[in-house]
Design an enzyme around this catalytic site. Structure first.
Site, PDB file in Angstrom:
ATOM      1  N   LYS A 193      37.988  26.811  36.415  1.00  0.00           N
ATOM      2  CA  LYS A 193      39.443  26.794  36.252  1.00  0.00           C
ATOM      3  C   LYS A 193      39.915  25.401  36.648  1.00  0.00           C
ATOM      4  O   LYS A 193      40.782  25.208  37.510  1.00  0.00           O
ATOM      5  CB  LYS A 193      40.084  27.886  37.119  1.00  0.00           C
ATOM      6  N   ASP A 225      39.726  32.389  32.380  1.00  0.00           N
ATOM      7  CA  ASP A 225      40.537  33.380  31.685  1.00  0.00           C
ATOM      8  C   ASP A 225      40.157  33.467  30.212  1.00  0.00           C
ATOM      9  O   ASP A 225      40.059  34.566  29.638  1.00  0.00           O
ATOM     10  CB  ASP A 225      42.031  33.091  31.858  1.00  0.00           C
ATOM     11  N   ASP A 249      31.295  37.112  39.749  1.00  0.00           N
ATOM     12  CA  ASP A 249      31.425  38.514  40.117  1.00  0.00           C
ATOM     13  C   ASP A 249      32.222  39.262  39.055  1.00  0.00           C
ATOM     14  O   ASP A 249      31.841  40.355  38.609  1.00  0.00           O
ATOM     15  CB  ASP A 249      32.118  38.601  41.478  1.00  0.00           C
ATOM     16  N   ASP A 253      30.668  41.747  35.461  1.00  0.00           N
ATOM     17  CA  ASP A 253      31.037  43.149  35.239  1.00  0.00           C
ATOM     18  C   ASP A 253      31.679  43.338  33.877  1.00  0.00           C
ATOM     19  O   ASP A 253      31.505  44.389  33.241  1.00  0.00           O
ATOM     20  CB  ASP A 253      31.985  43.629  36.343  1.00  0.00           C
TER      21      ASP A 253
END
Length: 366
Positions: A193, A225, A249, A253
């Site tokens: 980012k 994002d 993390d 997922d």
């Protein structure tokens, strides 16, 4: 002379004690076919360690891991420990393993087995043939940065966490990712980012500085994002992704659900010396613990990763992965990977039956 492989088993909490013994049995059978013997020592971590030893990570557990070639973890955590102080929660046991054993590189593959294309929430054509590897930095970033805590400031409580990376931390995880990408499709996407976070601006600078040393790897950069959106829009554009602790993390997922279930995904956390902690990514799943409903395949595939990355036994790894593919092609499914559409030839089975089917596959040499 028979090679003896020492593994520390950490069943942990929830469904961990159900899936770890199955993975150990499969690992033992696969290693035997390579003429290797398996020596297993069991130890406590997480909530069970709190209950039995007074803390989430006993010194005996660390000693057992340091004496082993690798460790296999089930899961930690559960609602009965959620009201404890932060430093006495089960998850601190896992974080303690990572930091004390210097497990800085987390490998999270998102591989879709062809028989499970219908189990994904995305259209089969978007995920068919999916094979992504997310490389997550594991011992730095916001989960470990100081200062941290809840403080009083201007007569109110303020929560503080620090996102911090040193150059050497970024360089060592980036080199792992470059090396892995060079052995795969030769594409590496670094996720950050950098437009708003100085720590990740440095991340991008350090990763970019290594690119000339890996001319066989095409390096790209993406904001986190956008990376989350692209994983859902067109996941097969990615080969290897490398990112920091928190972003990894989250993104791993997201990638997990592309394959249909968290119950299918393994992981490896590696130290510089080759020691690894191997674990499924599905968590402790306390709602189904003790019901013979857990999917053991992620833990079994974690054992396959152990063979490949810590034990130097790729044939055993392939044998285990082949057994997983075999049971899926036979139509055997735990509840989490049934998918939709009323598939013909699909049978729902429990945890123990899946373990027995895997052992039969390996023993038959199919």
């Amino acid at each position: 002379m028979t090679r003896v492989i020492k593994v520390t088993a950490l069943p942990g909490d929830g469904i961990g004690p159900e899936v770890v013994p199955i993975a150990i049995a499969v690992l033992r059978t696969a290693l035997a076919q390579d003429g290797a013997a398996l020596e297993v020592r069991e130890a406590l971590v997480g909530g069970c360690a709190i209950d039995q030893a007074g803390g989430p990570l006993p010194e005996e557990t660390l000693a057992a891991c340091r004496a082993a070639d690798a460790a296999l973890l089930g899961a930690v955590g559960g609602p009965q420990w959620e009201d404890r102080p932060m430093d006495q929660r089960p998850e601190k046991g896992l974080l303690g393993l990572r930091s004390n054993l210097e497990l800085f590189a987390n490998l999270r593959p998102a591989l879709l087995f062809p028989p499970l294309a219908q189990a994904s929430s995305l259209k089969p054509e978007l995920v068919s043939g999916l094979d992504i590897l997310i490389v997550r930095e594991l011992t730095g970033g916001i989960y470990f940065g100081e200062p941290r805590g809840i403080f009083f400031e201007d007569n109110e409580r303020v929560g503080v966490n620090t996102y911090k990376y040193a150059e050497h931390e970024i360089e060592r995880i980036a080199r792992v990712a470059f090396d892995l990408a060079a052995k795969r499709q030769g594409r590496l996407c670094s996720v950050d980012k950098a437009n708003v976070l100085e720590a990740t601006d440095l991340w991008r600078e350090v990763v970019s500085g290594l690119a000339d040393e890996y001319p066989q790897v095409a390096l790209s950069h993406m904001y986190v994002d956008n990376a989350g959106m692209q994983l859902v829009r067109a996941p097969k554009q990615f080969d290897v992704m490398v990112t920091g602790n928190m972003f990894g993390d989250i993104l791993s997922d997201v990638a997990a659900m592309l394959t249909g279930s968290l119950g299918m995904l393994p992981s490896a956390s590696l130290a510089a010396d080759g020691f690894g902690l191997y674990e499924p990514v599905h968590g402790s799943a306390p709602d189904i613990a003790g019901q013979d409903a857990a999917n053991p395949l992620a833990t079994v595939l974690s054992a396959a990763m152990m063979c490949r990355y810590s034990l130097g036994l790729p044939a055993a790894a392939a044998r285990i992965e082949g057994a997983v593919d075999g049971v899926l092609r036979r139509g055997l499914r735990t509840a989490d990977i049934l998918g939709g559409g009323g598939q013909d030839g699909v049978e729902q089975i429990g945890t123990k039956a899946m373990g027995e089917a895997l052992l039969a596959e390996i023993e038959s040499g199919a």
